[in-house]
Design an enzyme around this catalytic site. Structure first.
Site, PDB file in Angstrom:
ATOM      1  N   SER A 158     -44.066 -12.933 -20.345  1.00  0.00           N
ATOM      2  CA  SER A 158     -43.543 -13.604 -19.131  1.00  0.00           C
ATOM      3  C   SER A 158     -44.399 -13.687 -17.894  1.00  0.00           C
ATOM      4  CB  SER A 158     -42.709 -12.387 -18.486  1.00  0.00           C
ATOM      5  OG  SER A 158     -43.152 -11.114 -18.201  1.00  0.00           O
ATOM      6  N   LYS A 170     -48.475 -11.975  -9.669  1.00  0.00           N
ATOM      7  CA  LYS A 170     -47.128 -11.986 -10.383  1.00  0.00           C
ATOM      8  C   LYS A 170     -46.015 -11.667  -9.406  1.00  0.00           C
ATOM      9  CE  LYS A 170     -44.745 -11.163 -14.752  1.00  0.00           C
ATOM     10  NZ  LYS A 170     -44.996 -10.182 -16.167  1.00  0.00           N
ATOM     11  N   SER A 194     -46.107  -9.358 -22.608  1.00  0.00           N
ATOM     12  CA  SER A 194     -46.002 -10.179 -21.563  1.00  0.00           C
ATOM     13  C   SER A 194     -47.437 -10.371 -20.811  1.00  0.00           C
ATOM     14  CB  SER A 194     -44.946  -9.731 -20.402  1.00  0.00           C
ATOM     15  OG  SER A 194     -43.724 -10.020 -21.091  1.00  0.00           O
TER      16      SER A 194
END
Length: 495
Positions: free
Chosen positions: A158, A78, A182
């Site tokens: 997210s 990420k 998330s």
């Protein structure tokens, strides 16, 4: 599509050790798939040279008898994790061009274990969002579609790029972060497993901060066993993170025995929310039946302060964000706005932040600044902290009463279309976190397990919430639910 990219971490580990495949072959297969999947918007910084170099080193380690189960496993990272010499932007324009001179603790541990970095993954800007539509890179797209429709769906947020990449078999697993859901919400939207560990189990050092008392990194994988394997490499005490717990890291994979007889599973009445689709209610009941059939005892419980969780979260998280994001001012790193003659430092701050931060980040920074301001600190922020303590006490009392885990839905719906919620009241988007934020407020471990499909063929997840520091027990219960649900569906390839 190469069959190699469909492997789980556990399967790949066994084949790597047996010599059936090399990490270089596995990595190249993933790189080839990534090149064909730009339509998903999942990988935003590709690192093939680094990947192949790491894979060759992993092959040498495996030939030398390396024992670490993550050795040779290709991963997506990420964009919130700082990776040395590789762009780490938190999907924000304000960090355009930022290449850290250091490596986050989590990625350091993964590389020390022998894992391979395929590249950086899309996300909501500064992890603020539930649909991956606030990214400076553009939207990440869910590989799943509603029936025969061509509507592009959100992979959740997210950690949307992570979820999309794992679900589409572009990588064997990915790192995610979870501040209010998330990891778990995007995992549920894409039919994968997402684990948020206990706060303090995984170091936050080198992960770009959103809300420091809530943020926690975890694995996003194709199975519960894979989550256990990857967590073992990510977890551990880190003296560079003052909130990191100095506790030994158990063998999480060994904890998955499949035996949950006598375990007590709580069903919280407060999670029965008006407007929840019948399909999710039905799946929740079915999940409880599956666990009962496996030998667990199902009990009704009460978490009375649940109804205050969302407003509490949306005071605390923006408050911490406004403080954390004050460092992005155009002075030391990242973007600096062009200044007019006569502009001073104040104008530089204002212009840089105005053009560097997206609308959602600006909204949350303003909310956070407001609730921390002198006239409202007690009315909002201090009150929210007190309610947070009550939410944590609810969970403490349930666990003290002998409950081993709590079963809830992971999300209030299946994946929705990109753009379907962005024009509406932002509160509608925030409601996506209704089942997940309590876990962050209380610092507990939680996992989303894919458990079924809705009427349009989209995946739905169930969430299990565990006792603090008992990820092994939580993973064992999740493994039992995974086995009973038998979720094997994959998205049809369109990209």
């Amino acid at each position: 599509m190469s069959e190699l990219t469909k492997l789980t971490i556990a399967e790949a580990r066994d084949r790597l050790r047996a010599g059936d495949v090399t990490s270089t072959e596995l990595t190249q297969a993933c790189l080839d798939e990534i090149e064909k999947a730009d339509a998903l918007g999942a990988f935003v910084h590709k690192t093939p040279e680094i990947a192949l170099k790491q894979a060759a080193a992993a092959d040498a380690r495996i030939q030398g008898g390396a024992e670490n189960p993550m050795c040779g496993i290709p991963l997506g990272i990420k964009d919130l994790f700082c990776t040395q010499g590789v762009p780490s932007q938190a999907a924000s324009n304000i960090l355009d061009g930022f290449k850290p001179e250091y490596e986050s603790t989590v990625t350091t541990q993964l590389w020390q274990a022998g894992s391979v970095m395929l590249g950086k993954l899309n996300m909501d800007e500064f992890a603020m969002g539930s649909s991956n539509e606030t990214s400076t890179y553009g939207d990440a797209v869910n590989p799943w579609r509603r029936g025969n429709e061509e509507t592009a769906l959100t992979p959740g947020g997210s950690s949307g790029g992570s979820a999309s990449a794992v679900a589409a078999d572009l990588c064997l697993a990915a790192t995610g972060t979870d501040t209010g859901g998330s990891i778990r919400q995007p995992a549920a939207f894409t039919g994968i497993t997402g684990l948020k560990p206990t706060y303090g189990r995984v170091s936050r050092w080198g992960i770009i901060a959103f809300a420091s008392s809530l943020d926690q990194a975890g694995p996003m994988t194709k199975s519960v066993r894979d989550a256990a394997i990857m967590l073992g490499a990510m977890a551990g005490h880190d003296p560079k993170d003052s909130t990191s717990a100095d506790l030994p890291v158990p063998d999480f994979e060994a904890a998955i025995t499949g035996d949950i007889r006598g375990k007590k599973i709580g069903i919280p009445k407060e999670y029965r929310i008006d407007g929840t689709p019948a399909e999710i209610e039905k799946l929740w009941s079915l999940g409880a039946e599956m666990l009962r059939d496996a030998g667990a005892e199902i009990v009704d419980i009460s978490l009375p302060h649940t109804k205050y969780a969302l407003p509490t979260y949306y005071v605390i998280a923006p408050a911490e964000a406004s403080s954390n994001l004050a460092r992005y001012d155009g002075v030391r790193f990242g973007r600096r706005a062009k200044l007019a003659q006569g502009d001073g430092i104040t104008e530089m701050y204002e212009k840089t932040r105005a053009e560097g931060f997206g609308a959602e980040v600006q909204r949350r920074v303003m909310i956070g600044t407001y609730v921390l301001s002198a006239g409202f600190y007690d009315a909002y922020y201090n009150r929210a902290r007190k309610v947070r303590a009550l939410i944590k006490r609810d969970f403490d009392q349930v666990f003290e009463a002998g409950v081993d885990a709590i079963l809830t839905p992971a999300t209030p719906s299946a994946a929705f279309g990109l753009g379907e919620m962005t024009d509406a009241d932002p509160v509608q988007m925030y409601l996506n976190d209704v089942f997940t934020v309590t876990v962050n407020l209380a610092g507990l471990p939680g996992i989303s397990v894919p458990a079924g499909l809705d009427g349009k063929g989209l995946p739905l997840g169930l969430q299990l919430i565990g006792r603090p520091w008992e990820e092994g027990d939580l993973l064992n219960i999740a493994g039992s639910l995974e086995t009973a649900a038998g979720f094997m569906a994959k998205p049809k390839r369109w990209w």
